[in-house]
Design an enzyme around this catalytic site. Structure first.
Site, PDB file in Angstrom:
ATOM      1  N   ASP A   1      -1.560   6.450   6.694  1.00  0.00           N
ATOM      2  CA  ASP A   1      -2.627   5.593   6.173  1.00  0.00           C
ATOM      3  C   ASP A   1      -2.878   4.492   7.200  1.00  0.00           C
ATOM      4  O   ASP A   1      -2.062   3.603   7.380  1.00  0.00           O
ATOM      5  CB  ASP A   1      -2.169   5.000   4.829  1.00  0.00           C
ATOM      6  CG  ASP A   1      -3.181   4.018   4.245  1.00  0.00           C
ATOM      7  OD1 ASP A   1      -4.223   3.763   4.879  1.00  0.00           O
ATOM      8  OD2 ASP A   1      -2.910   3.503   3.140  1.00  0.00           O
TER       9      ASP A   1
ATOM     10  N   TRP B   1       0.812  -1.218   0.000  1.00  0.00           N
ATOM     11  CA  TRP B   1       0.000   0.000   0.000  1.00  0.00           C
ATOM     12  C   TRP B   1       0.835   1.254   0.000  1.00  0.00           C
ATOM     13  O   TRP B   1       0.523   2.220  -0.707  1.00  0.00           O
ATOM     14  CB  TRP B   1      -1.017  -0.025   1.152  1.00  0.00           C
ATOM     15  CG  TRP B   1      -2.054  -1.064   0.888  1.00  0.00           C
ATOM     16  CD1 TRP B   1      -2.202  -2.262   1.517  1.00  0.00           C
ATOM     17  CD2 TRP B   1      -3.033  -1.037  -0.161  1.00  0.00           C
ATOM     18  NE1 TRP B   1      -3.217  -2.978   0.934  1.00  0.00           N
ATOM     19  CE2 TRP B   1      -3.752  -2.256  -0.099  1.00  0.00           C
ATOM     20  CE3 TRP B   1      -3.372  -0.113  -1.151  1.00  0.00           C
ATOM     21  CZ2 TRP B   1      -4.788  -2.569  -0.983  1.00  0.00           C
ATOM     22  CZ3 TRP B   1      -4.420  -0.416  -2.027  1.00  0.00           C
ATOM     23  CH2 TRP B   1      -5.104  -1.632  -1.935  1.00  0.00           C
TER      24      TRP B   1
ATOM     25  N   LYS C   1     -12.571  -2.213   7.325  1.00  0.00           N
ATOM     26  CA  LYS C   1     -11.869  -3.191   8.162  1.00  0.00           C
ATOM     27  C   LYS C   1     -12.506  -3.157   9.563  1.00  0.00           C
ATOM     28  O   LYS C   1     -13.291  -4.019   9.891  1.00  0.00           O
ATOM     29  CB  LYS C   1     -10.376  -2.865   8.238  1.00  0.00           C
ATOM     30  CG  LYS C   1      -9.731  -2.433   6.937  1.00  0.00           C
ATOM     31  CD  LYS C   1      -9.625  -3.540   5.900  1.00  0.00           C
ATOM     32  CE  LYS C   1      -8.880  -3.025   4.662  1.00  0.00           C
ATOM     33  NZ  LYS C   1      -8.749  -4.042   3.619  1.00  0.00           N
TER      34      LYS C   1
END
Lengths: 376, 376
Positions: free
Chosen positions: A185, A112, A209
Site C-alpha cells: 500500500d 493503515w 496525495k
C-alpha cells in the site's frame, strides 16, 4: 511565472495530509480547458468514457505512469474506484480463493496496515508478522525478527503510514521471503520517489496525495497474479475484469483520471521521479533538522530511520495541547494550514507532498522559528 | 446571459448517453472557484474530507437532495464510489445474508437489468420475473403477467434502460407485491422528474447523467434495511458503515460530490423537479412526434408507453447503416455530437438529459428535417 506568483498570493500553504495540495500549474491547466477540452466543445467531465477524447487521456496516463516508474510488460496498470482502503477487502477477495481458510501475512506499522487487518479478517486468516502498536507505532522491529507464516498467500505492508509518520526503507521488499507474493500500500508516498516495481507483485495507492485527487485508486499488478481472480469477485475490484477491459468495464471516474494525467505530465516536466525525490529529500531534511535542533521545543519521536518524508509528525513541548492549539491558530494567520495531527494521535502533522515547494517549506520553518522564539 | 451565449458558441450540442452534458452554468461556477473555493485559498480538490469546507459541501448536497425529492427521515442518502453497476454485486451482498441460497426477483427490460442478473448470480439466486430479451427489449409485458417468487429477498428493476431506450411508468412500484422490498436502478432518469421515494426501499443511481459526473453513485436507502448488512460486506458498498459515517468512513470523491452539489443548486434555481420534468416532457414529445411523423424515414420501434424521455433510440430507413453514418457525420458539422447508438444495438440514440435545452432539441429536429429532405 508572474501569473503563478499572482495566483499564489491568494493560495494558502496547504500542508494537509490528503486530499492534499495539487500543483498550481495543474489546477490552472484544468481551469483553462474546463469548458472546452482540447477544442472538442465539451468539458472533459462531459465526454464519453468510450470516445476518442477520453481514450486518449486514459491511454496517455497509463503510458506516462509506466514510463515514470519503468513498469515493464509483466505488469498492468488499473484505475479503480472506492479508495485504497476498499482494497483491504478487495485484495484478499482476489488472491485468497479459500477465503478465511487462506492466511495472509501483515506487517503492522501504523493505522493503515492495522485497518488492513481489521477489514481483511472477513476475507482471509490474518497473521501479523510484526505488530508495532505496543510501541505506539514509533519504530519498526528489524526485519530479521519478523515472523512469516509458512503458507501465506501474500504479505501486505504499508510503505508510508500517513497518520503515524512512518515510512519503510526502500530496501524493505528485500527482507521479505523471496517466494512470497508482495503487496504494498503506497497511498501516501506513491510518485514521491523512484521505486523498483519489479520487487513487488501488487502496488496500490489512493491518488489524493501525490497522484491526483480523491476518487481514483491506482493498481499496478503483475499479470500472472490476474489468473487468481475468480468470477465471484465483485466487479468494483475484480482485477482480471478491470485488466481485460482497460479499466473501462464500467464508467470510470473520468475527470479524476484526467487530473492524474495532468499531474504525471507535471512530474515529467519537473524532470521525473529522480528530481522529485531530490526536492522531497531537501524539504524533509530541512524540516526534521530544524525540529531536532529546537532543544526539544519541537519533538518528533519517530525512530530516525523510519521517519516519513511525506508526513512529518511532531509535538510541541512533548504534548502541550494549549501551545499546539496556539501554534495552529497563529500558523493560519500566516496562511499555513491543515497542520493538525490526525485525531487519533493528536499533535501536529505537516505533509510535504510533491506539490509543496521548498519555498513553502522554508515559510513554515521560518514561522516555526518565530513561534519558538516567542514561546520557548 | 451574454456570457453564457458567448460560451455556448464554442460548446457543441452534446446528446451523449453518459457521462453526459453538464449545465454550462455549473461548469462556469466550478471553473470560477477552481483555484480558490469560497475564498479558502485552496481548490475544492485540495480540502480535507474532514474539514469544515467539505463538511459544508456534503451536508448541503445531502440536504438539497432530500428537499428536492421530499425524502423523509425514514431514509438515508449515501454517496458511494464504484459506479451504479458495482451495486449489482453490492446490493445482494448487503441484503442476502445466505448468498446464493437467497432468491432475488429481477424484472429484465434491457441491458442494465440483464447485467444485474449476470453480476448478481454470484451473490444470490436469480429469478427473472419477466425477461424481455426475446422481444428485443422493445416493450414490457404487462405487470399482471409478472411471476414473482414466493420468498424473494427483494425485487430489482431498472427504471430507465439507457441502451434500449425503455423507461418504466411512474406507477411501476404499485404493481409490485406490497410486502416485497423494492430496489430500483434509476441511474439514467434520476432527477429528471419528481418521484415518490416512499414507494421504494432502495434507489441507486450513477451520477453521470442528470446528477453529476462519473465517480459517484447516489444511494437512497430505507434506514430499516441497514440492519441487514453484516460486517463481512466490503466497506466500498457496506451500506451500514457508509450510513453510520455520513459516507466518510474513508476519503470520498470530494470533487465529484461538489459537482453534484452545484447541479442540485442549478435544479433548485430552475424551480425544482416539477419544472425540470415539464421541460423534459416537452423535449421528448417534440422529438418523438417529429420521428413518428417522418413517414417511417426515422423510426423508433419502442412501445409508446415505455419510450424513454431520456434516451431516444431510433433508426433511419429501418436500419440503413450507410445513411445512419452519413447522418452522424453531417450532424457533427452542425455541432450535434454523441448520437451514435450503443455498440450492442446500433442505430442512433439521442439523450435528452436535464442539461439539454429546448433550443438544443429544436436545433437537432431542424437538422433532422433538413437531412430528411435531402435524403428521403
Amino acid at each position: 511565472m508572474t501569473d503563478i506568483n499572482k495566483i499564489n498570493e491568494f493560495r494558502v500553504n496547504n500542508f494537509g495530509a490528503g486530499p492534499g495540495c495539487v500543483p498550481t500549474e495543474v489546477l490552472l491547466e484544468a481551469q483553462k480547458e474546463l469548458l472546452n477540452f482540447q477544442g472538442c466543445g465539451k468539458s472533459i467531465m462531459e465526454v464519453s468514457h468510450r470516445g476518442k477524447e477520453f481514450e486518449g487521456v486514459i491511454n496517455e496516463t497509463k503510458s506516462n505512469l509506466k514510463k515514470l516508474l519503468s513498469i515493464n510488460d509483466d505488469y498492468d496498470v488499473l484505475f479503480l474506484q472506492g479508495g485504497a482502503s476498499s482494497l483491504f477487502a478487495g485484495i484478499p477477495m482476489n488472491l485468497c480463493e479459500n477465503g478465511v481458510e487462506d492466511t495472509v501475512d501483515f506487517i503492522v506499522t501504523g493505522s493503515w496496515s492495522k485497518q488492513a487487518t481489521a477489514d481483511g479478517k472477513y476475507f482471509c486468516k490474518v497473521n501479523k508478522v510484526v505488530d508495532m502498536e505496543k510501541e505506539k507505532f514509533l519504530t519498526v522491529t528489524e526485519p530479521s525478527q519478523w515472523k512469516f507464516s509458512e503458507d501465506a498467500k501474500y504479505v501486505h505492508y504499508c510503505d508510508n503510514e500517513t497518520i503515524h509518520g512512518i515510512e519503510m526503507p526502500i530496501t524493505t521488499p528485500d527482507h521479505l521471503p523471496s517466494n512470497l507474493i508482495k503487496v504494498c500500500d503506497m497511498s501516501s508516498n506513491f510518485l514521491s520517489k523512484p521505486i523498483d516495481v519489479s520487487k513487488f507483485d501488487l502496488i496500490f495507492a489512493g491518488a489524493q496525495k501525490n497522484a491526483g485527487i480523491s476518487g481514483i485508486t491506482i493498481v499496478i499488478i503483475k499479470k500472472s497474479l490476474l489468473l487468481k481472480t475468480k468470477p465471484n469477485v465483485p466487479s468494483v475490484f475484480n482485477f482480471l475484469k478491470k485488466s481485460q477491459n482497460n479499466s473501462l468495464d464500467n464508467t470510470p471516474p473520468t475527470f479524476n483520471i484526467y487530473i492524474t494525467g495532468l499531474i504525471l505530465k507535471w512530474i515529467i516536466n519537473k524532470g521525473g521521479l529522480g528530481e522529485i525525490e531530490k526536492l522531497n529529500i531537501a524539504k524533509a531534511h530541512a524540516l526534521y533538522n530544524y525540529i531536532d535542533g529546537s532543544n526539544g521545543f519541537y519533538r518528533c519521536s519517530i525512530d530516525k530511520i523510519y521517519r516519513s518524508r511525506m508526513n512529518v509528525v511532531f509535538r510541541i513541548q512533548d504534548g502541550n495541547i494549549e501551545l499546539e492549539e496556539k501554534f495552529i491558530k497563529e500558523a493560519a494567520k500566516e496562511n499555513i494550514t491543515d497542520i493538525k495531527g490526525h485525531r487519533s494521535v493528536g499533535g501536529l502533522r505537516v505533509s510535504l507532498y510533491n506539490a509543496i515547494t521548498i519555498d513553502q517549506t522554508l515559510i513554515l520553518i521560518n514561522f516555526m522559528t518565530n513561534f519558538y522564539n516567542n514561546n520557548k
